[in-house]
Structures are given as C-alpha cells and as structure tokens.
Write an enzyme that holds these catalytic residues in place. Structure first.
Site, PDB file in Angstrom:
ATOM      1  N   SER A  94       1.425  -0.799  -0.152  1.00 53.96           N
ATOM      2  CA  SER A  94       0.096  -0.284  -0.225  1.00 53.96           C
ATOM      3  C   SER A  94       0.773   1.140  -0.255  1.00 53.96           C
ATOM      4  CB  SER A  94      -0.758  -0.267   0.945  1.00 53.96           C
ATOM      5  OG  SER A  94      -2.423   0.847   0.911  1.00 53.96           O
ATOM      6  N   ASP A 216      -9.767  -4.282  -5.898  1.00 52.44           N
ATOM      7  CA  ASP A 216      -9.224  -3.635  -4.910  1.00 52.44           C
ATOM      8  C   ASP A 216      -9.467  -2.177  -5.494  1.00 52.44           C
ATOM      9  OD1 ASP A 216      -7.189  -1.971  -2.940  1.00 52.44           O
ATOM     10  OD2 ASP A 216      -5.301  -2.731  -3.945  1.00 52.44           O
ATOM     11  N   HIS A 244      -7.108  -5.272  -0.892  1.00 59.16           N
ATOM     12  CA  HIS A 244      -6.103  -4.844  -0.672  1.00 59.16           C
ATOM     13  C   HIS A 244      -4.899  -4.928  -0.089  1.00 59.16           C
ATOM     14  CE1 HIS A 244      -4.071  -0.871  -1.410  1.00 59.16           C
ATOM     15  NE2 HIS A 244      -3.689  -0.995  -0.169  1.00 59.16           N
TER      16      HIS A 244
END
Length: 262
Positions: A94, A216, A244
């Site tokens: 991320s 996602d 995610h």
C-alpha cells in the site's frame, strides 16, 4: 534513538541478502506474519513498524517532519543502514510501496529489487489519470476520520479488505487500525491520500515487481498498470486475491509471486 529500537525492528532468517517488509497505513509488522517466514531460509528478514504504528516509539514524532512520505522513506533508509543492508529486497504494501520507491531513489545502493504490493502513486483523479477517488471523496473521508476515528475505521476496513465471506479479516484490520496512535494516524492518512508521487516513478532504475490484487477498492487495476507502465522494465502480476491486503487474505499466492520473480 537507535532506529532498530525506535521502529521495533525484528530480524530473522539464515541468508545474507536482506529482505525488508514494510506494512501499510493503519497496520504493523504483524500483517506480514503469514508471508515473511517463507523467506527466512535464504534471506535476512527484516520487519519493522512505522512511527505511530505497532510498537514503534512515537515520542519523537514531529508532525511537520512527517508531513510528507519523504520522512517515512528516510526512516526506511535508516533501518536498512542499521541492519547492514546492501542490495536488499524491499517489499512494500500500500502506501509503503511508494515509501520504498522514494527510499530507493534516495539510496539506490541499499536496494537491488522492489516489490510493490497494491501501490498507488496518487489516489486522486487528475485529468486522464484515474487514481480511483475524487478529491471531494478523500476530503470527506478525512473529515469523517477527524470527527470519529473508530467509526471511520469500522466503516472503511471491510471495504479495504474485501473478502466479505471472511469477516474475520476485516475485523483484524479494524483492530489494527484501532491500535494505532489516532493523532498520528490522522496525519498519516492525510499524507497518504493527498500525496502525489507520480514523478518518483519516472527513471526508477531498480528492478521492480508490481503485485496487483483483483477488485481492489483502494488501488484499482488501472493504477497498478499505470505504475507498471511508468517504471521501465518492471514486472506485473495480477493476483487472483481480492481486496487490498493479499498478505493477509492470500499469503500463499503472494509468497509464490514474489519468489517466482526473485
């Protein structure tokens, strides 16, 4: 303070090459517990917590310094230096994907390969670039977070995690969010979601793998492909994993993709 102590760094494994795992917003190093051990046989595995997360020491937190991802990248460099990294593998999930890119641009001698899991250089739509969110959407999320952090976390974590048939995953992510320092988390969220690091992708000369999840919400496929297209020679793997956080929801697939590329 020693960066190893400040970021609650844990080192394991039998290999010489460092592989450093960096967690995403609202998480801590525990999010890699299903992935990192698979690399201990032939790597020196390094786990750490970003400031404000997990068991990191936040006493010296400076909101001005941490007003951009540059400071988080500086922390990664300090950790890499402290564990004696040279030609290391950096695996960032991320927001830590872009933190790793910035760190590698600062000190390319420390990093030989980057693995970007669910990366996004810019979350906000800008002309032809589609980051997945309008600025008004992000501002609304941040306002809600400022007014009700726990409510914000409970609302958002199931959407981030996906995998509605496995609610225990969203519950774990929510619990992780709730363990973070709320004031630092609010600042980190603002820095994360309002940053634009697209320019940092250009000219990146370090071999890079992009791991893109299916469905996602936070980092849609078009964003992952944008990152792939902007980094010359990068690899791209579209995981079957949804949501995610494949390090939690699909660790075996995540491990296999990274090992196949290494």
């Amino acid at each position: 303070m020693d960066p190893l102590e400040r970021h609650h760094v844990n080192v394991s494994g039998k290999g010489d090459q460092v592989i450093l795992f960096a967690h995403g917003f609202g998480c801590d190093q525990n999010m890699w517990r299903f992935v990192a051990p698979a690399f201990e046989v032939d790597h020196k595995v390094v786990l750490f917590d970003h400031v404000g997360c997990g068991r990191a020491d936040s006493a010296g937190y400076d909101p001005v310094r941490y007003g951009s991802l540059e400071a988080y990248a500086d922390d990664v460099v300090a950790i890499a230096e402290a564990v004696g990294a040279r030609d290391a593998v950096f695996v960032g999930h991320s927001v830590s994907a872009m933190i790793g890119v910035i760190a590698a641009r600062k000190r390319p001698d420390l990093f030989a390969r980057l693995v970007l899991v669910g990366p996004s250089p810019c979350y906000i739509n800008d002309g032809e670039y589609r980051g997945g969110f309008e600025r008004s959407d992000i501002e609304e999320l941040l306002t809600f977070m400022d007014s009700n952090f726990l409510g914000w976390s409970a609302m958002l974590t199931p959407q981030i995690m996906g995998n509605a048939d496995r609610p225990e995953l969203a519950e774990e992510l929510n619990n992780s969010f709730c363990r973070t320092d709320p004031d630092i988390a609010k600042q980190f969220a603002r820095v994360t979601f309002l940053s634009d690091n697209r320019a940092d992708l250009e000219g990146l000369a370090i071999p890079t793998l992009v791991l893109q999840c299916s469905d996602d919400l936070i980092a849609p496929e078009q964003v992952g492909r944008y990152v792939h297209q902007r980094i010359d020679g990068s690899g791209f793997v579209h995981l079957a994993a949804t949501g995610h956080c494949p390090n939690l929801s699909a660790p075996d697939e995540t491990i296999a993709a990274i090992k196949a590329w290494l």
